[in-house]
Scaffold this motif. Structure first.
Motif, mmCIF file in Angstrom:
data_model
loop_
_atom_site.group_PDB
_atom_site.id
_atom_site.type_symbol
_atom_site.label_atom_id
_atom_site.label_comp_id
_atom_site.label_asym_id
_atom_site.label_seq_id
_atom_site.Cartn_x
_atom_site.Cartn_y
_atom_site.Cartn_z
ATOM 1 N N VAL A 149 28.222 15.245 34.715
ATOM 2 C CA VAL A 149 26.782 15.376 34.928
ATOM 3 C C VAL A 149 26.011 14.587 33.873
ATOM 4 O O VAL A 149 25.042 13.883 34.177
ATOM 5 C CB VAL A 149 26.363 16.862 34.915
ATOM 6 C CG1 VAL A 149 24.849 16.996 34.867
ATOM 7 C CG2 VAL A 149 26.905 17.573 36.147
ATOM 8 N N THR A 150 26.448 14.671 32.616
ATOM 9 C CA THR A 150 25.793 13.922 31.547
ATOM 10 C C THR A 150 25.885 12.425 31.808
ATOM 11 O O THR A 150 24.910 11.679 31.631
ATOM 12 C CB THR A 150 26.432 14.249 30.187
ATOM 13 O OG1 THR A 150 26.328 15.661 29.956
ATOM 14 C CG2 THR A 150 25.732 13.503 29.063
ATOM 15 N N TRP A 151 27.043 11.973 32.246
ATOM 16 C CA TRP A 151 27.241 10.546 32.564
ATOM 17 C C TRP A 151 26.314 10.117 33.702
ATOM 18 O O TRP A 151 25.684 9.057 33.632
ATOM 19 C CB TRP A 151 28.697 10.315 32.948
ATOM 20 C CG TRP A 151 28.973 8.963 33.508
ATOM 21 C CD1 TRP A 151 29.108 7.787 32.831
ATOM 22 C CD2 TRP A 151 29.161 8.638 34.898
ATOM 23 N NE1 TRP A 151 29.371 6.757 33.706
ATOM 24 C CE2 TRP A 151 29.396 7.244 34.968
ATOM 25 C CE3 TRP A 151 29.152 9.382 36.068
ATOM 26 C CZ2 TRP A 151 29.622 6.598 36.180
ATOM 27 C CZ3 TRP A 151 29.374 8.741 37.274
ATOM 28 C CH2 TRP A 151 29.602 7.365 37.323
ATOM 29 N N ARG A 159 18.964 6.558 33.672
ATOM 30 C CA ARG A 159 17.904 6.173 32.742
ATOM 31 C C ARG A 159 17.772 4.654 32.680
ATOM 32 O O ARG A 159 18.768 3.929 32.613
ATOM 33 C CB ARG A 159 18.198 6.705 31.339
ATOM 34 C CG ARG A 159 18.219 8.207 31.245
ATOM 35 C CD ARG A 159 18.414 8.686 29.834
ATOM 36 N NE ARG A 159 17.267 8.390 28.998
ATOM 37 C CZ ARG A 159 17.163 8.766 27.728
ATOM 38 N NH1 ARG A 159 18.149 9.427 27.144
ATOM 39 N NH2 ARG A 159 16.084 8.464 27.028
ATOM 40 N N GLY A 160 16.556 4.190 32.714
ATOM 41 C CA GLY A 160 16.297 2.759 32.606
ATOM 42 C C GLY A 160 16.108 2.353 31.161
ATOM 43 O O GLY A 160 15.604 3.117 30.342
ATOM 44 N N THR A 161 16.514 1.153 30.827
ATOM 45 C CA THR A 161 16.347 0.652 29.464
ATOM 46 C C THR A 161 14.961 0.024 29.318
ATOM 47 O O THR A 161 14.511 -0.720 30.191
ATOM 48 C CB THR A 161 17.430 -0.381 29.119
ATOM 49 O OG1 THR A 161 17.393 -1.426 30.094
ATOM 50 C CG2 THR A 161 18.802 0.254 29.127
ATOM 51 N N ALA A 162 14.283 0.342 28.220
ATOM 52 C CA ALA A 162 12.957 -0.223 27.970
ATOM 53 C C ALA A 162 13.082 -1.684 27.551
ATOM 54 O O ALA A 162 14.072 -2.098 26.947
ATOM 55 C CB ALA A 162 12.248 0.580 26.877
ATOM 56 N N ARG A 163 12.064 -2.460 27.874
ATOM 57 C CA ARG A 163 12.046 -3.863 27.454
ATOM 58 C C ARG A 163 11.707 -3.908 25.969
ATOM 59 O O ARG A 163 10.703 -3.364 25.525
ATOM 60 C CB ARG A 163 11.013 -4.637 28.266
ATOM 61 C CG ARG A 163 10.844 -6.081 27.817
ATOM 62 C CD ARG A 163 9.793 -6.763 28.670
ATOM 63 N NE ARG A 163 9.531 -8.108 28.200
ATOM 64 C CZ ARG A 163 8.645 -8.421 27.272
ATOM 65 N NH1 ARG A 163 7.960 -7.452 26.694
ATOM 66 N NH2 ARG A 163 8.446 -9.667 26.913
ATOM 67 N N ASN A 192 23.936 3.196 29.326
ATOM 68 C CA ASN A 192 24.907 2.884 30.361
ATOM 69 C C ASN A 192 26.314 3.171 29.848
ATOM 70 O O ASN A 192 27.112 2.262 29.662
ATOM 71 C CB ASN A 192 24.766 1.411 30.773
ATOM 72 C CG ASN A 192 25.549 1.109 32.033
ATOM 73 O OD1 ASN A 192 25.884 2.013 32.791
ATOM 74 N ND2 ASN A 192 25.857 -0.148 32.248
ATOM 75 N N PRO A 193 26.629 4.447 29.619
ATOM 76 C CA PRO A 193 27.941 4.775 29.074
ATOM 77 C C PRO A 193 29.023 4.679 30.143
ATOM 78 O O PRO A 193 28.737 4.675 31.345
ATOM 79 C CB PRO A 193 27.771 6.223 28.608
ATOM 80 C CG PRO A 193 26.777 6.778 29.575
ATOM 81 C CD PRO A 193 25.833 5.640 29.893
#
Length: 208
Positions: free
Chosen positions: A36-38, A44-48, A97-98
């Protein structure tokens, strides 16, 4: 594990034998938590990232003499106070992005299915055909089946069109094909509803 199969009108439609290697495992909280954590971190999106002083390509030459110019004593065009200068304390790029081993992900899905089968919140439906795709008809049928507040309905290769039309306006009923089955959505619903086709696809997915 033998489970009774129902029709949407709550009548019996025979039995189905569920594979114990998929629906009969003992759930482990640590495995479910990891998966679930993965999943949530993958969403989640990465911020610029913003450019700071070291990243801006501007002259480093001192603007003017230190004293006597009547202006502030600037020595760098890259300072944040200038237009085009570097951002002070800007946003940094973070990686959400694990990775997670495929075997752990598969085991987590099996345990999520097994958890629903163990606590009695797994329902197997023969087919999802709704007469004329009417929402009112489906709502009456779901009351007879006694689903919880939130039900996740998983179909086979493709979702049933009449059920999709009928359930589109029903709050708490979510529909997806078997390929989209995942741990988070299964655990996040009170009832898991599988069609015969979904059971076959899920078992084939792990046996393949």
């Amino acid at each position: 594990m033998k489970v009774q199969v129902k029709n949407l009108d709550a009548s019996a439609a025979g039995d189905i034998e569920l594979n114990d290697e998929v629906f009969g495992l003992e759930p482990r909280a640590d495995i479910l938590h990891r998966v679930v954590t993965w999943q949530l971190e993958k969403r989640r999106g990465t911020a610029r990232g913003t450019r700071e002083r070291a990243d801006v390509a501007r002259s480093g030459k001192k603007l003017g003499r230190q004293k006597g110019g009547g202006t502030a004593r600037h020595g760098d065009r890259r300072a944040p106070v200038f237009i085009g200068g570097g951002k002070a304390h800007g946003a940094r790029v973070r990686d959400f992005n694990p990775g997670l081993n495929k075997k752990v992900r598969a085991l987590g899905l099996k345990m999520a299915l097994s958890a629903k089968a163990k606590d009695g919140s797994l329902v197997v439906i023969d087919v999802l055909d709704v007469a004329e795709g009417k929402t009112k008809t489906l709502a009456t049928q779901l009351l007879g089946l006694g689903f919880g507040k939130k039900a996740l309905v998983i179909d086979g290769d493709a979702i049933n069109i009449s059920f999709a039309h009928a359930s589109g306006n029903l709050r708490g009923v979510n529909l997806m094909p078997a390929v989209g089955a995942n741990v988070y959505d299964i655990l996040n619903h009170d009832t898991l509803v599988l069609t015969r086709a979904a059971v076959e696809k899920l078992e084939a997915r792990f046996n393949g």
